[in-house]
Scaffold this active site. Structure first.
Site, PDB file in Angstrom:
ATOM      1  N   SER A   1       3.545  -4.449  -5.230  1.00  0.00           N
ATOM      2  CA  SER A   1       2.639  -5.028  -6.220  1.00  0.00           C
ATOM      3  C   SER A   1       2.242  -3.942  -7.212  1.00  0.00           C
ATOM      4  O   SER A   1       1.749  -2.879  -6.811  1.00  0.00           O
ATOM      5  CB  SER A   1       1.400  -5.573  -5.507  1.00  0.00           C
ATOM      6  OG  SER A   1       0.487  -6.052  -6.454  1.00  0.00           O
TER       7      SER A   1
ATOM      8  N   GLN B   1       0.825  -1.221   0.000  1.00  0.00           N
ATOM      9  CA  GLN B   1       0.000   0.000   0.000  1.00  0.00           C
ATOM     10  C   GLN B   1       0.851   1.260   0.000  1.00  0.00           C
ATOM     11  O   GLN B   1       0.335   2.359  -0.197  1.00  0.00           O
ATOM     12  CB  GLN B   1      -0.961   0.000   1.192  1.00  0.00           C
ATOM     13  CG  GLN B   1      -2.065  -1.038   1.085  1.00  0.00           C
ATOM     14  CD  GLN B   1      -3.049  -0.752  -0.053  1.00  0.00           C
ATOM     15  OE1 GLN B   1      -3.189   0.384  -0.505  1.00  0.00           O
ATOM     16  NE2 GLN B   1      -3.719  -1.782  -0.526  1.00  0.00           N
TER      17      GLN B   1
ATOM     18  N   CYS C   1     -10.491  -8.164  -0.135  1.00  0.00           N
ATOM     19  CA  CYS C   1     -10.533  -9.631  -0.028  1.00  0.00           C
ATOM     20  C   CYS C   1     -11.451 -10.101   1.086  1.00  0.00           C
ATOM     21  O   CYS C   1     -11.776 -11.279   1.151  1.00  0.00           O
ATOM     22  CB  CYS C   1      -9.130 -10.191   0.161  1.00  0.00           C
ATOM     23  SG  CYS C   1      -7.840  -8.996   0.102  1.00  0.00           S
TER      24      CYS C   1
ATOM     25  N   THR D   1       9.360 -18.795 -16.315  1.00  0.00           N
ATOM     26  CA  THR D   1       9.636 -17.810 -17.358  1.00  0.00           C
ATOM     27  C   THR D   1       9.146 -16.442 -16.902  1.00  0.00           C
ATOM     28  O   THR D   1       7.998 -16.312 -16.467  1.00  0.00           O
ATOM     29  CB  THR D   1       8.936 -18.223 -18.670  1.00  0.00           C
ATOM     30  OG1 THR D   1       9.400 -19.529 -19.023  1.00  0.00           O
ATOM     31  CG2 THR D   1       9.234 -17.248 -19.793  1.00  0.00           C
TER      32      THR D   1
HETATM   33  C1  LIG Z   1      -1.086  -4.737   2.117  1.00  0.00           C
HETATM   34  C2  LIG Z   1      -1.280  -5.721   1.013  1.00  0.00           C
HETATM   35  N1  LIG Z   1      -0.449  -6.770   0.912  1.00  0.00           N
HETATM   36  C3  LIG Z   1      -0.561  -7.685  -0.072  1.00  0.00           C
HETATM   37  C4  LIG Z   1      -1.556  -7.582  -1.006  1.00  0.00           C
HETATM   38  C5  LIG Z   1      -1.648  -8.619  -2.073  1.00  0.00           C
HETATM   39  O1  LIG Z   1      -1.147  -8.152  -3.301  1.00  0.00           O
HETATM   40  P1  LIG Z   1      -1.581  -8.843  -4.673  1.00  0.00           P
HETATM   41  O2  LIG Z   1      -2.991  -8.437  -4.920  1.00  0.00           O
HETATM   42  O3  LIG Z   1      -0.647  -8.265  -5.689  1.00  0.00           O
HETATM   43  O4  LIG Z   1      -1.390 -10.298  -4.505  1.00  0.00           O
HETATM   44  C6  LIG Z   1      -2.469  -6.520  -0.935  1.00  0.00           C
HETATM   45  C7  LIG Z   1      -3.595  -6.418  -1.911  1.00  0.00           C
HETATM   46  O5  LIG Z   1      -4.667  -5.950  -1.591  1.00  0.00           O
HETATM   47  C8  LIG Z   1      -2.311  -5.550   0.089  1.00  0.00           C
HETATM   48  O6  LIG Z   1      -3.136  -4.513   0.197  1.00  0.00           O
END
Ligand SMILES: Cc1ncc(COP(=O)(O)O)c(C=O)c1O
Length: 384
Positions: A203, A183, A329, A241
């Site tokens: 990410s 974040q 999530c 890959t």
């Molecule tokens: C703090 C945090 N860590 C990890 C992730 C997971 O990342 P990714 O969606 O790329 O797997 C998220 C995604 O919401 C996140 O907010």
């Protein structure tokens, strides 16, 4: 969707058109396998290494310390399980330290290490603002501690942790520190030397890059067992890959976000403060969740007493506003989020949570429209 308002940038961001342009050649022109030794492969490898170099520039590290993965979740898994397994093999220790408000990518990985692999875990509490106390981390360190994992900024309430203080303590005890900076990507300082962390997760889809690509920064001397087995790609730390198009996209997105970070953060912080002030003034029985000042510039999150968070999201959706209750999530889960519970919110407040996250295309008009709409939607979803 044209007139809709997207306030869920913490869940994911649209890909910046400049990033799309940068990725374009890598689908059908520069398509070689970066591990092949012929001209096609060398061309792809050159682009991959250029992307790695761009990421390393932003993080202030050596390019060999950058591992491309398939996203934040995989980077967190590799960091934590990779360090824990390497420590286990070297008989260096069996103890991990973390917080109760980590993303599941960290929390579930650590739970699995505890429940299935016999690691011992200390979960250091957070306060009502979601802040962890660095001294408490210091007190939890044992001779057999092999890793501390503390997120940079929380995905749900936006609280930014005092990472530099935590890293000082970790360093003084010679314990590696991992931070999930997903974040913070594109929003906070990511210089790994200033932060003094040993492992850092990013990410791309959180900073206007493509989905399904992430980075793990791992300090050169970190012993890291691969958690996926296969070929020798990414120096054996992440076989498979490499997705060159997405690596180029991630690197471009990160560079652009870094260039615009300071100005964009102050623009967003002003909009965020307008939103927070407006909501607290107009909606009765509302509280800001997360830290009042140590919070991400894009995050305005609230709890409303006696409100149903799911109904609130659906009501806002009907009104054309995309928002989130807690983490994306956990949407669909009627319990108060584990983050708000760890911060001490009673269910009466915690169930009615709302996360509004702003981004590159958020305008003042959007904020003002939401301020007009929100009080009515909250009232409709209160359980009277
Ligand atoms: C703090 C945090 N860590 C990890 C992730 C997971 O990342 P990714 O969606 O790329 O797997 C998220 C995604 O919401 C996140 O907010």
């Amino acid at each position: 969707m044209k007139d809709n308002i997207y306030l869920d940038y913490a869940a994911t961001t649209p890909v910046d058109p400049r990033v799309v342009v940068a990725m374009e050649p890598y689908w059908s022109e520069v398509y070689g396998n970066s591990a092949s030794i012929h001209a096609y492969g060398r061309e792809a490898a050159k682009s991959l290494e250029a992307a790695r170099g761009q990421v390393a520039d932003v993080l202030g590290c050596h390019p060999t310390e950058i591992v491309f993965t398939a996203g934040g979740t995989e980077s967190d898994n590799l960091a934590i399980r990779g360090v824990a397994w390497a420590a286990r093999m070297a008989r260096r220790g069996n103890h991990l330290i973390t917080t109760p408000i980590e993303h599941h990518a960290v929390g579930q990985t650590i739970d699995q290490l505890r429940d299935r692999f016999g690691f011992e875990v200390t979960v250091v509490a957070v306060d009502t603002h979601g802040l962890v106390d660095p001294d408490e981390i210091g007190r939890s360190i044992r001779d057999d501690t092999v890793l501390i994992s503390v997120m940079y900024a929380n995905n749900e309430v936006g609280t930014i942790q005092p990472l530099a203080e935590i890293s000082q303590i970790a360093r003084s005890h010679d314990v590696p520190l991992h931070t999930d900076a997903v974040q913070g990507g594109g929003k906070l300082d990511l210089d790994v030397n200033r932060l003094d962390v040993d492992l850092l997760t990013l990410s791309a889809h959180k900073f206007y890059g493509p989905k399904g690509i992430g980075v793990l920064y791992a300090r050169r001397e970190m012993a890291l067992a691969p958690t996926i087995t296969g070929g020798e790609q990414e120096r054996g730390r992440r076989p498979g890959t490499v997705n060159v198009a997405s690596a180029v996209g991630l690197a471009t997105a990160l560079r652009l976000a870094e260039e615009e970070r300071v100005s964009e953060s102050s623009r967003l912080a002003a909009l965020r403060d307008r939103l927070i002030g407006g909501v607290l003034a107009r909606v009765p029985d509302a509280q800001l969740s997360g830290h009042p000042t140590e919070r991400l510039a894009d995050n305005a999150s609230f709890v409303f007493r006696g409100c149903d968070g799911e109904a609130l999201i659906l009501g806002l959706d009907l009104a054309g506003v995309a928002a989130s209750t807690g983490a994306a999530c956990t949407t669909g889960d009627p319990e108060p989020s584990f983050v708000l519970t760890a911060m001490g919110f009673e269910p009466e407040w915690g169930i009615g949570s709302l996360r509004l996250t702003l981004g590159r295309w958020t305008t003042r008009e959007h904020i003002d429209r939401v301020l007009q709409l929100l009080p009515g939607v909250v009232e409709e979803t209160r359980c009277h």
